[in-house]
Design a protein around this motif. Structure first.
Motif, mmCIF file in Angstrom:
data_model
loop_
_atom_site.group_PDB
_atom_site.id
_atom_site.type_symbol
_atom_site.label_atom_id
_atom_site.label_comp_id
_atom_site.label_asym_id
_atom_site.label_seq_id
_atom_site.Cartn_x
_atom_site.Cartn_y
_atom_site.Cartn_z
ATOM 1 N N VAL A 76 -4.181 71.439 95.238
ATOM 2 C CA VAL A 76 -2.939 71.551 94.288
ATOM 3 C C VAL A 76 -2.040 72.535 94.944
ATOM 4 N N ARG A 77 -1.318 72.437 95.351
ATOM 5 C CA ARG A 77 -0.047 73.485 95.980
ATOM 6 C C ARG A 77 0.823 74.042 94.924
ATOM 7 N N GLU A 78 1.237 73.329 93.979
ATOM 8 C CA GLU A 78 2.038 73.893 93.085
ATOM 9 C C GLU A 78 1.462 74.633 92.074
ATOM 10 N N THR A 79 2.196 75.795 91.494
ATOM 11 C CA THR A 79 1.856 76.586 90.509
ATOM 12 C C THR A 79 2.997 76.922 89.581
ATOM 13 N N ALA A 80 3.144 76.624 88.284
ATOM 14 C CA ALA A 80 4.244 76.779 87.416
ATOM 15 C C ALA A 80 4.384 78.079 87.162
ATOM 16 N N GLN A 81 5.793 78.393 86.902
ATOM 17 C CA GLN A 81 6.137 79.835 86.746
ATOM 18 C C GLN A 81 5.385 80.513 85.638
ATOM 19 N N ALA A 82 5.293 81.695 86.036
ATOM 20 C CA ALA A 82 4.669 82.728 84.883
ATOM 21 C C ALA A 82 5.325 82.439 83.371
ATOM 22 N N SER A 83 6.727 82.498 83.569
ATOM 23 C CA SER A 83 7.638 82.692 82.187
ATOM 24 C C SER A 83 7.248 81.779 81.359
ATOM 25 N N GLY A 84 6.725 80.390 81.546
ATOM 26 C CA GLY A 84 6.248 79.588 80.527
ATOM 27 C C GLY A 84 5.048 79.900 79.722
ATOM 28 N N LEU A 85 4.086 80.711 80.122
ATOM 29 C CA LEU A 85 2.865 80.882 79.795
ATOM 30 C C LEU A 85 2.678 81.699 78.677
ATOM 31 N N TYR A 86 1.948 81.322 77.585
ATOM 32 C CA TYR A 86 1.543 82.238 76.330
ATOM 33 C C TYR A 86 -0.082 82.163 76.269
ATOM 34 N N LEU A 87 -0.509 83.346 75.993
ATOM 35 C CA LEU A 87 -1.955 83.232 75.622
ATOM 36 C C LEU A 87 -1.635 83.318 73.996
ATOM 37 N N TYR A 88 -2.005 82.115 73.515
ATOM 38 C CA TYR A 88 -1.803 81.597 72.027
ATOM 39 C C TYR A 88 -2.993 82.173 71.029
ATOM 40 N N HIS A 89 -4.234 82.010 71.372
ATOM 41 C CA HIS A 89 -5.164 82.105 70.464
ATOM 42 C C HIS A 89 -6.492 82.697 71.076
ATOM 43 N N VAL A 90 -7.151 83.544 70.433
ATOM 44 C CA VAL A 90 -8.802 83.600 71.070
ATOM 45 C C VAL A 90 -9.536 83.311 69.899
ATOM 46 N N PHE A 91 -10.688 82.534 70.173
ATOM 47 C CA PHE A 91 -11.466 82.012 69.213
ATOM 48 C C PHE A 91 -13.065 83.026 69.328
ATOM 49 N N TYR A 92 -13.141 83.491 68.012
ATOM 50 C CA TYR A 92 -14.377 84.386 68.000
ATOM 51 C C TYR A 92 -15.515 83.709 67.204
ATOM 52 N N ASP A 93 -15.227 82.566 66.464
ATOM 53 C CA ASP A 93 -16.084 81.853 65.670
ATOM 54 C C ASP A 93 -16.130 80.358 66.503
ATOM 55 N N GLU A 94 -17.037 79.582 66.179
ATOM 56 C CA GLU A 94 -17.105 78.351 66.715
ATOM 57 C C GLU A 94 -15.917 77.572 66.719
ATOM 58 N N LEU A 95 -15.263 76.874 67.616
ATOM 59 C CA LEU A 95 -14.094 76.045 67.597
ATOM 60 C C LEU A 95 -14.158 75.117 66.453
ATOM 61 N N PRO A 96 -12.929 75.037 65.743
ATOM 62 C CA PRO A 96 -13.071 73.678 64.761
ATOM 63 C C PRO A 96 -13.251 72.274 65.449
ATOM 64 N N LYS A 97 -13.710 71.571 64.793
ATOM 65 C CA LYS A 97 -14.072 70.198 65.485
ATOM 66 C C LYS A 97 -12.695 69.518 65.935
ATOM 67 N N LYS A 98 -11.486 69.665 65.401
ATOM 68 C CA LYS A 98 -10.387 69.186 65.493
ATOM 69 C C LYS A 98 -9.889 69.660 67.023
ATOM 70 N N TYR A 99 -10.433 70.662 67.502
ATOM 71 C CA TYR A 99 -10.242 71.224 68.886
ATOM 72 C C TYR A 99 -11.119 70.961 69.878
ATOM 73 N N ARG A 100 -12.370 70.105 69.552
ATOM 74 C CA ARG A 100 -13.424 69.756 70.416
ATOM 75 C C ARG A 100 -13.543 68.107 70.908
ATOM 76 N N GLN A 101 -12.236 67.945 71.594
ATOM 77 C CA GLN A 101 -12.194 66.688 72.447
ATOM 78 C C GLN A 101 -13.479 66.257 73.253
ATOM 79 N N ASP A 102 -14.072 67.245 73.737
ATOM 80 C CA ASP A 102 -15.326 67.168 74.564
ATOM 81 C C ASP A 102 -16.486 66.454 73.703
ATOM 82 N N LEU A 103 -16.432 66.581 72.349
ATOM 83 C CA LEU A 103 -17.672 66.081 71.722
ATOM 84 C C LEU A 103 -17.301 64.431 71.725
ATOM 85 N N ASP A 104 -16.181 63.753 71.968
ATOM 86 C CA ASP A 104 -16.070 62.421 71.941
ATOM 87 C C ASP A 104 -16.366 61.860 73.391
ATOM 88 N N LEU A 105 -16.888 62.516 74.204
ATOM 89 C CA LEU A 105 -17.439 61.966 75.665
ATOM 90 C C LEU A 105 -18.893 61.236 75.443
#
Length: 256
Positions: free
Chosen positions: A227-256
């Motif tokens: 993968v040679r492409e790297t998107a520009q820095a300008s579009g990136l945002y650190l949106y949230h950090v979780f310190y408690d267990e992630l809510p199930k609505k954000y656990r798509q891995d549980l459906d695997l």
């Protein structure tokens, strides 16, 4: 403390000699408050130059008398430049660490689809003026969910040897009003430039330059050259950090 900042005029979060950094601005203010004592600030992630934050989290050990959380946030906000704001503050236990206590991080990336670069968006979005099929990207993103070795999506220069991470959640939607694509990634942790490289690959898939089922091959290769492409820095945002267990609505891995 939870904070937001406009990363455009910063040379990243981490302190660097002779450069304006987020950590540097905070430590400068704390040094004034402590009448000359250096207070070391730890961040949940070291965002690069030009990268923004809506939910960066920091911690520090304040010397001397305990300052109540509400007074600390008032004091620091009164000393911050216009491109930093503290949103929340709390006193935590001695064993809390802003980086090691995190259960997951959420990064958001915004891409403008306008034909020409919008002067009012150029520091706050990436830019991709080519045809895109959102559905192709959505289908491809499912192959990122779960635990993988993300070596192929890590830029050189990172210090981390173990590149196995668990991707919990990926969402890709078009913001019709802004004519933007919004990418959301929630992962146990991110490697150097990982989100920007993932977005670069997804845009190629959306444009038809890569097949929809290319991610399993790329992951298995463990080779950044895939993968040679790297998107520009300008579009990136650190949106949230979780310190408690992630809510199930954000656990798509549980459906695997």
């Amino acid at each position: 403390m939870t904070m937001a900042y406009d990363g455009h005029l910063f040379h990243g979060f981490q302190m660097q000699p002779n450069q304006r950094t987020v950590q540097g601005e905070i430590e400068k203010a704390l040094q004034k408050m402590t009448k000359g004592k250096r207070v070391i600030v730890e961040g949940s992630g070291r965002t690069d130059a030009g990268v923004h934050a809506l939910g960066q989290v920091i911690h520090f050990d304040y010397p001397g008398n305990v300052i109540p959380a509400d007074r600390m946030i008032l004091a620091l906000n009164s000393m911050m430049p216009m491109d930093i704001i503290f949103k929340e503050c709390e006193i935590v236990s001695e064993d809390f660490h802003v980086r090691y206590s995190a259960k997951g991080k959420w990064y958001r990336y915004r891409v403008s689809l306008d034909r020409f670069v919008n002067p009012f968006k150029r520091f706050y979005t990436g830019h991709y003026p080519y045809p895109l099929e959102v559905e192709r990207m959505q289908i491809a993103a499912k192959d990122l969910i779960g635990t993988h070795d993300f070596t192929s999506f890590a830029a050189s220069g990172g210090q981390i040897i173990d590149k196995v991470r668990t991707m919990y959640y990926v969402n890709i939607e078009k913001d019709e009003k802004e004519n933007e694509i919004v990418f959301d990634f929630i992962c146990s942790g991110f490697l150097y430039n990982m989100v920007r490289i993932l977005v670069g690959a997804l845009l190629e898939i959306g444009n038809g330059k890569r097949p929809v089922d290319d991610f399993p091959r790329i992951i298995a290769a463990k080779n950044r050259q895939e993968v040679r492409e790297t998107a520009q820095a300008s579009g990136l945002y650190l949106y949230h950090v979780f310190y408690d267990e992630l809510p199930k609505k954000y656990r798509q891995d549980l459906d695997l």
